[in-house]
Design a protein around this motif. Structure first.
Motif, PDB file in Angstrom:
ATOM      1  N   VAL A 169      10.811   4.582  -8.620  1.00 26.23           N
ATOM      2  CA  VAL A 169       9.600   3.821  -8.306  1.00 26.23           C
ATOM      3  C   VAL A 169       8.976   4.390  -7.037  1.00 26.23           C
ATOM      4  O   VAL A 169       9.632   4.502  -5.997  1.00 26.23           O
ATOM      5  CB  VAL A 169       9.912   2.324  -8.113  1.00 26.23           C
ATOM      6  N   LEU A 170       7.702   4.759  -7.135  1.00 27.89           N
ATOM      7  CA  LEU A 170       6.954   5.286  -5.992  1.00 27.89           C
ATOM      8  C   LEU A 170       5.913   4.258  -5.573  1.00 27.89           C
ATOM      9  O   LEU A 170       5.129   3.792  -6.399  1.00 27.89           O
ATOM     10  CB  LEU A 170       6.280   6.605  -6.359  1.00 27.89           C
ATOM     11  N   SER A 171       5.923   3.907  -4.298  1.00 28.58           N
ATOM     12  CA  SER A 171       4.954   2.937  -3.792  1.00 28.58           C
ATOM     13  C   SER A 171       3.576   3.572  -3.689  1.00 28.58           C
ATOM     14  O   SER A 171       3.433   4.805  -3.724  1.00 28.58           O
ATOM     15  CB  SER A 171       5.386   2.437  -2.407  1.00 28.58           C
ATOM     16  N   LYS A 172       2.543   2.728  -3.525  1.00 28.99           N
ATOM     17  CA  LYS A 172       1.186   3.250  -3.364  1.00 28.99           C
ATOM     18  C   LYS A 172       1.104   4.149  -2.140  1.00 28.99           C
ATOM     19  O   LYS A 172       0.439   5.194  -2.169  1.00 28.99           O
ATOM     20  CB  LYS A 172       0.185   2.096  -3.250  1.00 28.99           C
ATOM     21  N   ASN A 173       1.776   3.747  -1.052  1.00 25.79           N
ATOM     22  CA  ASN A 173       1.741   4.570   0.161  1.00 25.79           C
ATOM     23  C   ASN A 173       2.392   5.925  -0.054  1.00 25.79           C
ATOM     24  O   ASN A 173       1.898   6.951   0.427  1.00 25.79           O
ATOM     25  CB  ASN A 173       2.418   3.847   1.327  1.00 25.79           C
ATOM     26  N   GLN A 174       3.520   5.947  -0.765  1.00 25.25           N
ATOM     27  CA  GLN A 174       4.177   7.227  -1.058  1.00 25.25           C
ATOM     28  C   GLN A 174       3.263   8.131  -1.877  1.00 25.25           C
ATOM     29  O   GLN A 174       3.179   9.338  -1.626  1.00 25.25           O
ATOM     30  CB  GLN A 174       5.480   6.985  -1.826  1.00 25.25           C
ATOM     31  N   ILE A 175       2.590   7.544  -2.839  1.00 25.88           N
ATOM     32  CA  ILE A 175       1.686   8.332  -3.680  1.00 25.88           C
ATOM     33  C   ILE A 175       0.517   8.855  -2.861  1.00 25.88           C
ATOM     34  O   ILE A 175       0.143  10.035  -2.953  1.00 25.88           O
ATOM     35  CB  ILE A 175       1.183   7.490  -4.871  1.00 25.88           C
ATOM     36  N   LEU A 176      -0.064   7.994  -2.015  1.00 22.55           N
ATOM     37  CA  LEU A 176      -1.177   8.414  -1.164  1.00 22.55           C
ATOM     38  C   LEU A 176      -0.764   9.539  -0.231  1.00 22.55           C
ATOM     39  O   LEU A 176      -1.483  10.530  -0.063  1.00 22.55           O
ATOM     40  CB  LEU A 176      -1.698   7.228  -0.341  1.00 22.55           C
ATOM     41  N   GLU A 177       0.416   9.411   0.376  1.00 20.71           N
ATOM     42  CA  GLU A 177       0.882  10.434   1.314  1.00 20.71           C
ATOM     43  C   GLU A 177       1.081  11.768   0.612  1.00 20.71           C
ATOM     44  O   GLU A 177       0.810  12.827   1.171  1.00 20.71           O
ATOM     45  CB  GLU A 177       2.184   9.978   1.978  1.00 20.71           C
ATOM     46  N   ASN A 178       1.553  11.721  -0.622  1.00 23.47           N
ATOM     47  CA  ASN A 178       1.760  12.965  -1.366  1.00 23.47           C
ATOM     48  C   ASN A 178       0.462  13.542  -1.889  1.00 23.47           C
ATOM     49  O   ASN A 178       0.325  14.764  -2.017  1.00 23.47           O
ATOM     50  CB  ASN A 178       2.741  12.726  -2.518  1.00 23.47           C
ATOM     51  N   LEU A 179      -0.507  12.675  -2.193  1.00 28.78           N
ATOM     52  CA  LEU A 179      -1.796  13.170  -2.665  1.00 28.78           C
ATOM     53  C   LEU A 179      -2.584  13.822  -1.545  1.00 28.78           C
ATOM     54  O   LEU A 179      -3.244  14.833  -1.730  1.00 28.78           O
ATOM     55  CB  LEU A 179      -2.628  12.036  -3.262  1.00 28.78           C
ATOM     56  N   PHE A 180      -2.514  13.226  -0.351  1.00 27.07           N
ATOM     57  CA  PHE A 180      -3.377  13.679   0.740  1.00 27.07           C
ATOM     58  C   PHE A 180      -2.627  14.234   1.941  1.00 27.07           C
ATOM     59  O   PHE A 180      -3.233  14.782   2.851  1.00 27.07           O
ATOM     60  CB  PHE A 180      -4.291  12.532   1.192  1.00 27.07           C
ATOM     61  N   ASP A 181      -1.280  14.055   1.970  1.00 30.88           N
ATOM     62  CA  ASP A 181      -0.441  14.621   3.028  1.00 30.88           C
ATOM     63  C   ASP A 181      -0.777  14.127   4.429  1.00 30.88           C
ATOM     64  O   ASP A 181      -0.502  14.788   5.416  1.00 30.88           O
ATOM     65  CB  ASP A 181      -0.512  16.151   3.030  1.00 30.88           C
ATOM     66  N   ILE A 182      -1.437  12.962   4.531  1.00 28.29           N
ATOM     67  CA  ILE A 182      -1.678  12.376   5.838  1.00 28.29           C
ATOM     68  C   ILE A 182      -1.460  10.881   5.750  1.00 28.29           C
ATOM     69  O   ILE A 182      -1.204  10.345   4.687  1.00 28.29           O
ATOM     70  CB  ILE A 182      -3.112  12.661   6.367  1.00 28.29           C
ATOM     71  N   ASP A 183      -1.564  10.208   6.863  1.00 30.92           N
ATOM     72  CA  ASP A 183      -1.351   8.767   6.913  1.00 30.92           C
ATOM     73  C   ASP A 183      -2.271   8.052   5.941  1.00 30.92           C
ATOM     74  O   ASP A 183      -3.484   8.229   5.953  1.00 30.92           O
ATOM     75  CB  ASP A 183      -1.638   8.272   8.342  1.00 30.92           C
TER      76      ASP A 183
END
Length: 228
Positions: A169-183
């Motif tokens: 299970v990947l959280s929304k924050n984990q997905i965002l960080e991997n998509l954009f590589d920033i906070d």
């Protein structure tokens, strides 16, 4: 060399972004109008687009729809329209990211560099197979039931992330960080939902009843099949 198209009618903003990008070794094509932008995009291979919404000769969303149909280009909306509905409309038109004015130039540069770093460091495995889906990372190709399916760069990154972490299970924050590589605080969480929906429409036989990409209420999303 990386080619970046800037469509921004505020000449000071346009010049400021162009200056920073050129300093980092990018080739920049500035445009003030949609007409200029279409002419540039038709004659040059554009790797990334930074597009304002309110332009002298029309709505930037129309240009985003146009270029999304023509080319597989990463698109960042840059606009003073900061209401949620405006962001949703940007993503629906085909944008990969959304930045509201006033904005931090350094954050914009971080997003751009992170995106290209991500593309350059894409997984080097020769093949992933999950049920009826086959992914060739080096060629950036995806096959669903042996038929090639074309993904946007954001959809590709998201699919790669899930294929590398099946049953996790990947959280929304984990997905965002991997998509954009920033906070993730710089990206609206709606980005995840929009990209998940788009990806499901391309890989799921029935997107409303997904087999691969499932929502785990309150936690995030999971790739629900084994990957070999």
């Amino acid at each position: 060399m990386i080619n970046i198209l800037i469509i921004e009618d505020d000449e000071n903003v346009n010049r400021g972004i162009a200056f920073s990008l050129e300093k980092s070794g990018k080739r920049v094509f500035p445009a003030i109008t949609i007409k200029e932008a279409e002419k540039i995009a038709s004659k040059n291979k554009i790797d990334l687009v930074i597009c304002d919404i309110n332009l002298p000769d029309g709505n930037g969303l129309e240009f985003i729809k146009w270029i999304r149909k023509q080319y597989n280009t990463y698109i960042i909306c840059l606009t003073a329209l900061d209401q949620e509905i405006n962001q949703v409309m940007g993503y629906e038109a085909g944008a990969d990211d959304y930045i509201t004015k006033p904005f931090s130039l350094s954050v914009l540069m971080l997003k751009i560099e992170a995106y290209f770093n991500r593309i350059n460091n894409i997984n080097t495995e020769s093949e992933f197979v999950s049920k009826d889906i086959r992914v060739l990372p080096r060629e950036m190709k995806v096959f669903v039931k042996d038929e090639e399916t074309y993904l946007t760069k954001n959809e590709w990154k998201m699919l790669s992330l899930f294929m590398q972490h099946p049953k996790q299970v990947l959280s929304k924050n984990q997905i965002l960080e991997n998509l954009f590589d920033i906070d993730g605080e710089y990206v609206d969480e709606n980005t995840v939902a929009v990209n998940i929906r788009r990806l499901r429409e391309k890989i799921e036989e029935n997107p409303s009843n997904p087999v691969y990409l499932k929502n785990i209420r309150g936690l995030g999303y999971v790739w629900n099949q084994e990957v070999n």
